[in-house]
Design a protein around this motif. Structure first.
Motif, PDB file in Angstrom:
ATOM      1  N   SER A  49       0.806  -1.186   0.052  1.00  0.00           N
ATOM      2  CA  SER A  49       0.107   0.124   0.137  1.00  0.00           C
ATOM      3  C   SER A  49       1.051   1.101   0.137  1.00  0.00           C
ATOM      4  CB  SER A  49      -0.803  -0.027   1.180  1.00  0.00           C
ATOM      5  OG  SER A  49      -1.576   1.139   1.257  1.00  0.00           O
ATOM      6  N   TYR A  50       0.339   2.207  -0.941  1.00  0.00           N
ATOM      7  CA  TYR A  50       1.116   3.415  -0.870  1.00  0.00           C
ATOM      8  C   TYR A  50       1.451   4.122   0.826  1.00  0.00           C
ATOM      9  CZ  TYR A  50       0.921   4.533  -5.847  1.00  0.00           C
ATOM     10  OH  TYR A  50       1.255   4.540  -7.164  1.00  0.00           O
ATOM     11  N   ASP A  51       0.514   3.718   1.721  1.00  0.00           N
ATOM     12  CA  ASP A  51       0.534   4.167   3.156  1.00  0.00           C
ATOM     13  C   ASP A  51       1.976   3.713   3.615  1.00  0.00           C
ATOM     14  OD1 ASP A  51      -1.804   5.466   3.115  1.00  0.00           O
ATOM     15  OD2 ASP A  51      -2.970   3.759   3.349  1.00  0.00           O
ATOM     16  N   ASP A  52       2.302   2.630   3.118  1.00  0.00           N
ATOM     17  CA  ASP A  52       3.581   1.964   3.818  1.00  0.00           C
ATOM     18  C   ASP A  52       4.662   2.536   3.175  1.00  0.00           C
ATOM     19  OD1 ASP A  52       1.999   0.211   5.302  1.00  0.00           O
ATOM     20  OD2 ASP A  52       2.061  -1.214   3.659  1.00  0.00           O
ATOM     21  N   TRP A  53       4.742   3.272   2.005  1.00  0.00           N
ATOM     22  CA  TRP A  53       5.797   3.664   1.486  1.00  0.00           C
ATOM     23  C   TRP A  53       6.478   5.058   2.105  1.00  0.00           C
ATOM     24  CZ3 TRP A  53       5.847   3.788  -4.608  1.00  0.00           C
ATOM     25  CH2 TRP A  53       5.437   2.663  -5.117  1.00  0.00           C
ATOM     26  N   THR A  54       7.666   5.330   1.788  1.00  0.00           N
ATOM     27  CA  THR A  54       8.350   6.666   2.574  1.00  0.00           C
ATOM     28  C   THR A  54       7.934   7.832   1.444  1.00  0.00           C
ATOM     29  OG1 THR A  54      10.173   6.478   1.318  1.00  0.00           O
ATOM     30  CG2 THR A  54      10.259   5.327   3.324  1.00  0.00           C
ATOM     31  N   VAL A  55       7.975   8.891   2.045  1.00  0.00           N
ATOM     32  CA  VAL A  55       7.778  10.104   1.168  1.00  0.00           C
ATOM     33  C   VAL A  55       8.543  10.170   0.175  1.00  0.00           C
ATOM     34  CG1 VAL A  55       7.494  12.563   1.068  1.00  0.00           C
ATOM     35  CG2 VAL A  55       6.413  11.585   3.309  1.00  0.00           C
ATOM     36  N   GLY A  56       9.758   9.825   0.414  1.00  0.00           N
ATOM     37  CA  GLY A  56      10.783   9.879  -1.000  1.00  0.00           C
ATOM     38  C   GLY A  56      10.510   8.860  -1.943  1.00  0.00           C
ATOM     39  N   ASP A  57      10.052   7.779  -1.433  1.00  0.00           N
ATOM     40  CA  ASP A  57       9.604   6.661  -2.317  1.00  0.00           C
ATOM     41  C   ASP A  57       8.334   7.253  -3.457  1.00  0.00           C
ATOM     42  OD1 ASP A  57      11.522   5.011  -1.585  1.00  0.00           O
ATOM     43  OD2 ASP A  57      10.366   3.735  -0.341  1.00  0.00           O
ATOM     44  N   LEU A  58       7.185   7.866  -2.333  1.00  0.00           N
ATOM     45  CA  LEU A  58       6.130   8.524  -3.262  1.00  0.00           C
ATOM     46  C   LEU A  58       6.564   9.408  -4.156  1.00  0.00           C
ATOM     47  CD1 LEU A  58       4.008   8.476   0.040  1.00  0.00           C
ATOM     48  CD2 LEU A  58       3.624   6.913  -1.855  1.00  0.00           C
ATOM     49  N   LYS A  59       7.528  10.295  -3.629  1.00  0.00           N
ATOM     50  CA  LYS A  59       7.989  11.365  -4.823  1.00  0.00           C
ATOM     51  C   LYS A  59       8.645  10.895  -6.185  1.00  0.00           C
ATOM     52  CE  LYS A  59       7.974  15.368  -1.675  1.00  0.00           C
ATOM     53  NZ  LYS A  59       8.904  16.154  -0.681  1.00  0.00           N
ATOM     54  N   GLN A  60       9.270   9.718  -5.755  1.00  0.00           N
ATOM     55  CA  GLN A  60      10.136   9.434  -7.014  1.00  0.00           C
ATOM     56  C   GLN A  60       9.074   8.661  -7.944  1.00  0.00           C
ATOM     57  OE1 GLN A  60      13.202   9.224  -7.876  1.00  0.00           O
ATOM     58  NE2 GLN A  60      12.737   8.105  -9.561  1.00  0.00           N
ATOM     59  N   LYS A  61       8.149   8.057  -7.451  1.00  0.00           N
ATOM     60  CA  LYS A  61       6.961   7.287  -8.137  1.00  0.00           C
ATOM     61  C   LYS A  61       6.291   8.283  -9.048  1.00  0.00           C
ATOM     62  CE  LYS A  61       4.353   3.939  -9.655  1.00  0.00           C
ATOM     63  NZ  LYS A  61       4.803   2.874 -10.450  1.00  0.00           N
ATOM     64  N   ALA A  62       5.978   9.626  -8.127  1.00  0.00           N
ATOM     65  CA  ALA A  62       5.330  10.783  -9.132  1.00  0.00           C
ATOM     66  C   ALA A  62       6.015  11.227 -10.083  1.00  0.00           C
ATOM     67  CB  ALA A  62       5.067  11.715  -7.911  1.00  0.00           C
ATOM     68  N   LYS A  63       7.323  11.201  -9.820  1.00  0.00           N
ATOM     69  CA  LYS A  63       8.395  11.662 -10.987  1.00  0.00           C
ATOM     70  C   LYS A  63       8.459  10.661 -12.114  1.00  0.00           C
ATOM     71  CE  LYS A  63      13.329  12.923 -11.630  1.00  0.00           C
ATOM     72  NZ  LYS A  63      14.455  13.146 -10.987  1.00  0.00           N
ATOM     73  N   GLU A  64       8.415   9.490 -11.805  1.00  0.00           N
ATOM     74  CA  GLU A  64       8.383   8.280 -12.744  1.00  0.00           C
ATOM     75  C   GLU A  64       7.018   8.471 -13.703  1.00  0.00           C
ATOM     76  OE1 GLU A  64       8.671   4.457 -10.777  1.00  0.00           O
ATOM     77  OE2 GLU A  64      10.573   5.115  -9.947  1.00  0.00           O
ATOM     78  N   LEU A  65       5.971   8.818 -12.975  1.00  0.00           N
ATOM     79  CA  LEU A  65       4.821   8.985 -13.783  1.00  0.00           C
ATOM     80  C   LEU A  65       4.489  10.377 -14.693  1.00  0.00           C
ATOM     81  CD1 LEU A  65       2.310   7.538 -11.209  1.00  0.00           C
ATOM     82  CD2 LEU A  65       3.013   6.564 -13.106  1.00  0.00           C
ATOM     83  N   GLY A  66       5.437  11.281 -14.328  1.00  0.00           N
ATOM     84  CA  GLY A  66       5.658  12.449 -14.943  1.00  0.00           C
ATOM     85  C   GLY A  66       4.493  13.460 -14.402  1.00  0.00           C
ATOM     86  N   LEU A  67       4.237  13.220 -13.040  1.00  0.00           N
ATOM     87  CA  LEU A  67       3.186  14.092 -12.450  1.00  0.00           C
ATOM     88  C   LEU A  67       4.072  15.497 -11.948  1.00  0.00           C
ATOM     89  CD1 LEU A  67       1.529  11.651  -9.927  1.00  0.00           C
ATOM     90  CD2 LEU A  67       0.750  12.415 -12.313  1.00  0.00           C
ATOM     91  N   SER A  68       3.400  16.668 -11.778  1.00  0.00           N
ATOM     92  CA  SER A  68       4.111  17.690 -11.370  1.00  0.00           C
ATOM     93  C   SER A  68       3.229  18.268 -10.264  1.00  0.00           C
ATOM     94  CB  SER A  68       3.925  18.628 -12.483  1.00  0.00           C
ATOM     95  OG  SER A  68       2.508  19.220 -12.712  1.00  0.00           O
TER      96      SER A  68
END
Length: 85
Positions: A49-68
């Motif tokens: 679950s995203y709830d178990d991810w660190t903020v850094g990992d979540l930001k990396q995923k957002a970057k991979e998806l091309g989010l801004s």
């Protein structure tokens, strides 16, 4: 208007009405058309679950998806952005 890249329009529209993103709805509808609905239903759910991810990992995923616009978000809002992109 039919979209040639969507293989199962009805499923795509149903998924969009449920609130899924265009990308996710297209991916699921096309996979179901190619491999069958029951096969697609059994697949997935292996990442935590995203709830178990660190903020850094979540930001990396957002970057991979091309989010801004995610750098200033709290963890909860970042998770919402990832789930609803």
């Amino acid at each position: 208007m039919p979209n040639a890249s969507i293989k199962n329009e009805k499923m795509y529209e149903d998924l969009r009405r449920e609130g899924n993103s265009k990308e996710k709805a297209a991916r699921i509808a096309n996979a179901a058309a190619a491999r069958g609905k029951s096969s697609v239903g059994r697949k997935g759910g292996k990442s935590g679950s995203y709830d178990d991810w660190t903020v850094g990992d979540l930001k990396q995923k957002a970057k991979e998806l091309g989010l801004s616009g995610y750098s200033h978000l709290t963890k909860g809002k970042l998770i919402d952005k990832l789930r609803n992109h």
